[in-house]
Scaffold this motif. Structure first.
Motif, PDB file in Angstrom:
ATOM      1  N   VAL A  47      -4.771   7.052  -3.701  1.00  0.00           N
ATOM      2  CA  VAL A  47      -3.606   7.169  -2.820  1.00  0.00           C
ATOM      3  C   VAL A  47      -2.607   8.165  -3.400  1.00  0.00           C
ATOM      4  O   VAL A  47      -2.066   9.015  -2.683  1.00  0.00           O
ATOM      5  N   THR A 125       1.882   1.270  -0.854  1.00  0.00           N
ATOM      6  CA  THR A 125       0.600   0.637  -1.169  1.00  0.00           C
ATOM      7  C   THR A 125       0.793  -0.548  -2.109  1.00  0.00           C
ATOM      8  O   THR A 125       0.216  -1.620  -1.907  1.00  0.00           O
ATOM      9  N   ALA A 128       2.274  -3.349  -0.323  1.00  0.00           N
ATOM     10  CA  ALA A 128       1.246  -4.059   0.447  1.00  0.00           C
ATOM     11  C   ALA A 128       0.506  -5.065  -0.446  1.00  0.00           C
ATOM     12  O   ALA A 128       0.180  -6.172  -0.004  1.00  0.00           O
ATOM     13  N   THR A 155      -7.449  -2.749   1.570  1.00  0.00           N
ATOM     14  CA  THR A 155      -7.839  -1.440   1.054  1.00  0.00           C
ATOM     15  C   THR A 155      -8.259  -0.518   2.195  1.00  0.00           C
ATOM     16  O   THR A 155      -7.897   0.666   2.220  1.00  0.00           O
ATOM     17  N   VAL A 158      -5.187   0.761   4.062  1.00  0.00           N
ATOM     18  CA  VAL A 158      -4.488   1.793   3.300  1.00  0.00           C
ATOM     19  C   VAL A 158      -5.262   3.117   3.338  1.00  0.00           C
ATOM     20  O   VAL A 158      -4.689   4.188   3.559  1.00  0.00           O
ATOM     21  N   HIS A 161      -4.910   5.436   6.157  1.00  0.00           N
ATOM     22  CA  HIS A 161      -3.685   6.240   6.220  1.00  0.00           C
ATOM     23  C   HIS A 161      -3.794   7.525   5.412  1.00  0.00           C
ATOM     24  O   HIS A 161      -2.958   8.424   5.586  1.00  0.00           O
ATOM     25  N   ALA A 205      -1.105  -5.361   4.817  1.00  0.00           N
ATOM     26  CA  ALA A 205      -1.154  -3.931   4.519  1.00  0.00           C
ATOM     27  C   ALA A 205      -0.552  -3.119   5.659  1.00  0.00           C
ATOM     28  O   ALA A 205       0.248  -2.199   5.435  1.00  0.00           O
ATOM     29  N   LEU A 209       2.909  -0.832   5.267  1.00  0.00           N
ATOM     30  CA  LEU A 209       2.879   0.607   5.537  1.00  0.00           C
ATOM     31  C   LEU A 209       3.797   0.965   6.718  1.00  0.00           C
ATOM     32  O   LEU A 209       4.475   1.995   6.700  1.00  0.00           O
TER      33      LEU A 209
END
Length: 214
Positions: A47, A125, A128, A155, A158, A161, A205, A209
């Motif tokens: 990330v 992240t 989250a 996961t 995320v 994104h 999550a 976000l």
């Protein structure tokens, strides 16, 4: 004739047993490959890299060490000393100390990332992760919700994104389904427990976000 019949029964039984052994081996492999510790350690550098290049990846390594590395070391020490059954924490009653360590580690990581100006997506992240723990930890003290399912689902959300969303969600859904199958196949969880974990992981999550606008 009787001898042939017995031989045939033996072959069928053997084949079935081999199939069961193979399925169990695959389930154990999936469980290990997509263990929460593995995903929590592996996700932040990726990330960070996608958010801010190599400097972001360094931030991600810091987050990995705190969020995943410290809890993993605590669990490893517990397994070696015999206090914990395995690094998957199959026995729900053994989860308390490792989970409290995980919560504390994520709080410290999040505080440092915010104060030191880490990339916004990486902060989101880790937030989250904390949100997922805030929901799953109280639940697991009374009911064995699946952390494997929660972390794998979170996961995927995320990653959707930072990578092309549609293919990531499709591939991720297959991975999460496989993880859920493995946990149920090993009788470590019920279908309801993996379904709840998936919902909590994906939901927290997405909420985290969205709150950060990323």
């Amino acid at each position: 004739m009787t001898g042939q019949g017995m031989a045939g029964d033996g072959e069928i039984g053997g084949s079935g047993e081999n199939g069961e052994n193979t399925a169990g081996a695959v389930a154990r492999w999936v469980t290990g490959l997509f263990a929460p510790q593995v995903l929590v350690i592996g996700l932040p550098p990726l990330v960070g890299l996608m958010a801010d290049g190599w400097p972001g990846a360094v931030w991600g390594l810091v987050a990995s060490a705190l969020c995943g590395g410290i809890p993993a070391l605590v669990i490893l020490n517990g397994v070696r000393s015999g206090r914990l059954d395995s690094h998957h924490l199959v026995d729900r009653s053994s989860r308390t100390v490792p989970l409290l360590v995980a919560v504390a580690s994520v709080v410290v990581a999040l505080t440092l990332l915010i104060l030191l100006g880490a990339p916004r997506l990486l902060v989101a992240t880790v937030t989250a992760m904390l949100a997922a723990l805030a929901v799953t930890v109280p639940i697991t003290f009374r009911w064995k919700i699946s952390f494997h399912a929660a972390v794998s689902a979170g996961t995927v959300v995320v990653l959707a994104h930072v990578l092309p969303a549609a293919p990531t969600l499709v591939a991720g859904a297959l991975v999460v389904a496989t993880v859920c199958w493995a946990r149920v196949r090993l009788t470590h969880h019920t279908p309801a427990q993996v379904a709840a974990g998936t919902a909590v992981g994906a939901g927290t999550a997405w909420a985290a976000l969205s709150a950060f606008g990323v």
